[in-house]
Design an enzyme around this catalytic site. Structure first.
Site, PDB file in Angstrom:
ATOM      1  N   LYS A  15      31.691  -8.736  -1.142  1.00 39.84           N
ATOM      2  CA  LYS A  15      30.624  -9.710  -1.436  1.00 39.84           C
ATOM      3  C   LYS A  15      30.226 -10.475  -0.178  1.00 39.84           C
ATOM      4  CE  LYS A  15      33.093 -11.851  -4.545  1.00 39.84           C
ATOM      5  NZ  LYS A  15      34.339 -11.054  -4.446  1.00 39.84           N
ATOM      6  N   ARG A  90      32.109 -17.533 -11.470  1.00 40.22           N
ATOM      7  CA  ARG A  90      33.322 -16.754 -11.685  1.00 40.22           C
ATOM      8  C   ARG A  90      33.813 -16.873 -13.126  1.00 40.22           C
ATOM      9  NH1 ARG A  90      35.021 -16.687  -6.031  1.00 40.22           N
ATOM     10  NH2 ARG A  90      36.760 -15.260  -5.701  1.00 40.22           N
ATOM     11  N   ARG A 124      42.417  -8.213   6.114  1.00 42.03           N
ATOM     12  CA  ARG A 124      41.200  -8.973   6.400  1.00 42.03           C
ATOM     13  C   ARG A 124      41.502 -10.066   7.429  1.00 42.03           C
ATOM     14  NH1 ARG A 124      37.592 -11.614   1.685  1.00 42.03           N
ATOM     15  NH2 ARG A 124      39.547 -12.571   1.014  1.00 42.03           N
ATOM     16  N   ARG A 157      43.751 -15.493   6.007  1.00 45.10           N
ATOM     17  CA  ARG A 157      43.765 -16.474   4.912  1.00 45.10           C
ATOM     18  C   ARG A 157      45.125 -16.493   4.223  1.00 45.10           C
ATOM     19  NH1 ARG A 157      38.339 -15.297   1.516  1.00 45.10           N
ATOM     20  NH2 ARG A 157      39.788 -15.797  -0.158  1.00 45.10           N
ATOM     21  N   ARG A 168      45.225 -12.700  -7.893  1.00 43.15           N
ATOM     22  CA  ARG A 168      43.765 -12.900  -7.897  1.00 43.15           C
ATOM     23  C   ARG A 168      43.076 -11.796  -8.692  1.00 43.15           C
ATOM     24  NH1 ARG A 168      43.013 -13.228  -1.717  1.00 43.15           N
ATOM     25  NH2 ARG A 168      40.773 -13.190  -2.125  1.00 43.15           N
TER      26      ARG A 168
HETATM   27  P1  ADP Z   1      37.162 -13.619  -2.251  1.00 46.36           P
HETATM   28  O1  ADP Z   1      36.100 -13.593  -1.182  1.00 46.36           O
HETATM   29  O2  ADP Z   1      38.400 -12.968  -1.794  1.00 46.36           O
HETATM   30  O3  ADP Z   1      36.677 -13.112  -3.556  1.00 46.36           O
HETATM   31  P2  ADP Z   1      36.656 -16.445  -2.317  1.00 46.36           P
HETATM   32  O4  ADP Z   1      36.579 -16.796  -0.891  1.00 46.36           O
HETATM   33  O5  ADP Z   1      35.373 -16.258  -3.042  1.00 46.36           O
HETATM   34  O6  ADP Z   1      37.549 -15.149  -2.461  1.00 46.36           O
HETATM   35  O7  ADP Z   1      37.499 -17.514  -3.121  1.00 46.36           O
HETATM   36  C1  ADP Z   1      38.772 -17.939  -2.659  1.00 46.36           C
HETATM   37  C2  ADP Z   1      39.410 -18.838  -3.703  1.00 46.36           C
HETATM   38  O8  ADP Z   1      38.597 -20.012  -3.885  1.00 46.36           O
HETATM   39  C3  ADP Z   1      39.544 -18.240  -5.092  1.00 46.36           C
HETATM   40  O9  ADP Z   1      40.720 -17.459  -5.248  1.00 46.36           O
HETATM   41  C4  ADP Z   1      39.552 -19.494  -5.968  1.00 46.36           C
HETATM   42  O10 ADP Z   1      40.799 -20.134  -5.931  1.00 46.36           O
HETATM   43  C5  ADP Z   1      38.551 -20.388  -5.256  1.00 46.36           C
HETATM   44  N1  ADP Z   1      37.177 -20.196  -5.759  1.00 46.36           N
HETATM   45  C6  ADP Z   1      36.108 -19.710  -5.077  1.00 46.36           C
HETATM   46  N2  ADP Z   1      35.006 -19.701  -5.833  1.00 46.36           N
HETATM   47  C7  ADP Z   1      35.375 -20.183  -7.052  1.00 46.36           C
HETATM   48  C8  ADP Z   1      34.696 -20.388  -8.282  1.00 46.36           C
HETATM   49  N3  ADP Z   1      33.393 -20.075  -8.417  1.00 46.36           N
HETATM   50  N4  ADP Z   1      35.405 -20.876  -9.324  1.00 46.36           N
HETATM   51  C9  ADP Z   1      36.706 -21.183  -9.203  1.00 46.36           C
HETATM   52  N5  ADP Z   1      37.407 -21.012  -8.084  1.00 46.36           N
HETATM   53  C10 ADP Z   1      36.766 -20.504  -7.000  1.00 46.36           C
HETATM   54  P1  ADP Z   2      34.835 -10.373  -0.728  1.00 47.17           P
HETATM   55  O1  ADP Z   2      33.887 -11.408  -0.179  1.00 47.17           O
HETATM   56  O2  ADP Z   2      34.304  -9.681  -1.951  1.00 47.17           O
HETATM   57  O3  ADP Z   2      36.215 -10.916  -0.933  1.00 47.17           O
HETATM   58  P2  ADP Z   2      34.799  -9.236   1.964  1.00 47.17           P
HETATM   59  O4  ADP Z   2      33.374  -8.985   2.308  1.00 47.17           O
HETATM   60  O5  ADP Z   2      35.473 -10.404   2.582  1.00 47.17           O
HETATM   61  O6  ADP Z   2      34.983  -9.214   0.358  1.00 47.17           O
HETATM   62  O7  ADP Z   2      35.613  -7.908   2.344  1.00 47.17           O
HETATM   63  C1  ADP Z   2      37.037  -7.845   2.163  1.00 47.17           C
HETATM   64  C2  ADP Z   2      37.657  -7.045   3.319  1.00 47.17           C
HETATM   65  O8  ADP Z   2      37.242  -5.676   3.222  1.00 47.17           O
HETATM   66  C3  ADP Z   2      37.228  -7.509   4.707  1.00 47.17           C
HETATM   67  O9  ADP Z   2      38.337  -7.314   5.562  1.00 47.17           O
HETATM   68  C4  ADP Z   2      36.081  -6.583   5.074  1.00 47.17           C
HETATM   69  O10 ADP Z   2      35.958  -6.391   6.471  1.00 47.17           O
HETATM   70  C5  ADP Z   2      36.500  -5.284   4.385  1.00 47.17           C
HETATM   71  N1  ADP Z   2      35.383  -4.471   3.889  1.00 47.17           N
HETATM   72  C6  ADP Z   2      34.194  -4.884   3.386  1.00 47.17           C
HETATM   73  N2  ADP Z   2      33.439  -3.847   3.007  1.00 47.17           N
HETATM   74  C7  ADP Z   2      34.172  -2.728   3.266  1.00 47.17           C
HETATM   75  C8  ADP Z   2      33.934  -1.317   3.084  1.00 47.17           C
HETATM   76  N3  ADP Z   2      32.803  -0.851   2.566  1.00 47.17           N
HETATM   77  N4  ADP Z   2      34.929  -0.471   3.463  1.00 47.17           N
HETATM   78  C9  ADP Z   2      36.073  -0.939   3.988  1.00 47.17           C
HETATM   79  N5  ADP Z   2      36.351  -2.241   4.171  1.00 47.17           N
HETATM   80  C10 ADP Z   2      35.417  -3.132   3.831  1.00 47.17           C
END
Ligand code: ADP
Ligand code: ADP
Ligand code: ZN
Length: 210
Positions: A15, A90, A124, A157, A168
């Site tokens: 995302k 979410r 990551r 992170r 998660r």
């Molecule tokens: P990822 O990119 O790995 O999906 P995020 O960076 O979006 O994770 O979120 C990291 C953490 O922040 C989540 O595990 C949660 O604890 C909190 N968080 C983020 N967005 C939300 C939301 N919309 N509602 C509740 N908690 C959230």
């Molecule tokens: P989210 O915001 O959904 O948690 P991220 O964009 O942070 O996801 O991506 C999670 C991890 O996967 C990062 O380390 C990123 O560089 C890697 N990643 C993202 N897209 C791809 C892909 N298409 N193939 C392999 N790795 C990816």
């Protein structure tokens, strides 16, 4: 026409990566609740102090805090600006709240299996300054440990440890997965296979937006 786009998909589905590219390409604002919360934690604001324990355990921050945070941000978007929502909503409650403020034109669901997620998140690396994300193997920075975009040091992170990642994913299935049906029933859902090279996925993302 400028659209409001929600990015759905499990943690690590891409995302942030795709949202960033899309925001640059279209000139849309990107609102990432994860980035906002991590900044609040770093700055030790009241929100950050309250959110930290939930985030560290891989749980969700309570709806009222997130909804309060986003209400203001959404209200301050310039009218007619397109917006990309990354990591919000979410829960169904958050989606209902968003729907009261704006129309969601498109919910893009990035589909990625659990095994791949764990590999992605444990390797990551993130930039605390500009929020760019990298992967040590799949998308490494040009210079070891430094952000390509702003040159700042990259960090891992706290919640990207394997055990927390597993939690998660469990929380995602319980609380966030129902949003797929939620947007499907509104005729707004497009699911994209989120595995494969980043540029290839972006081509599909762009097509869905057009
Ligand atoms: P990822 O990119 O790995 O999906 P995020 O960076 O979006 O994770 O979120 C990291 C953490 O922040 C989540 O595990 C949660 O604890 C909190 N968080 C983020 N967005 C939300 C939301 N919309 N509602 C509740 N908690 C959230
Ligand atoms: P989210 O915001 O959904 O948690 P991220 O964009 O942070 O996801 O991506 C999670 C991890 O996967 C990062 O380390 C990123 O560089 C890697 N990643 C993202 N897209 C791809 C892909 N298409 N193939 C392999 N790795 C990816
Ligand atoms: Zn950076």
């Amino acid at each position: 026409m400028k659209a409001n786009i929600v990015l759905l998909g499990p943690p690590g589905s891409g995302k942030g990566t795709q949202g960033e590219m899309l925001s640059e390409e279209l000139g849309y604002a990107k609102l990432s609740t994860g980035d906002m919360l991590r900044e609040a934690v770093r700055n030790k604001t009241p929100l950050g102090l309250e959110a930290k324990a939930y985030m560290d355990g891989g749980g969700l921050v309570p709806n009222d805090l997130i909804i309060g945070l986003m209400k203001e941000k959404i209200a301050s978007l310039a009218p007619g600006t397109g917006a990309i929502f990354d990591g919000f909503p979410r829960t169904v409650e958050q989606a209902d709240s968003l729907g009261e403020q704006i129309d969601v034109d498109l919910a893009l669901n990035l589909d990625v299996a659990d095994g791949e997620i764990v590999k992605r998140l444990t390797f990551r690396r993130s930039c605390s300054k500009c929020n760019a994300v990298y992967h040590l193997e799949y998308n490494p920075p040009k210079r070891d440990g430094l952000c390509d975009k702003c040159g700042s040091a990259l960090y891992q992170r706290d919640d990207d440890m394997e055990e927390t990642v597993r939690n998660r994913l469990k929380v995602y299935r319980e609380k966030t997965l129902p949003l797929i049906e939620y947007y499907e029933s509104k005729g707004r859902l497009v699911t994209i296979e989120g595995v494969g090279d980043i540029a290839g996925i972006f081509a599909k993302v762009k097509k869905a937006v057009e």
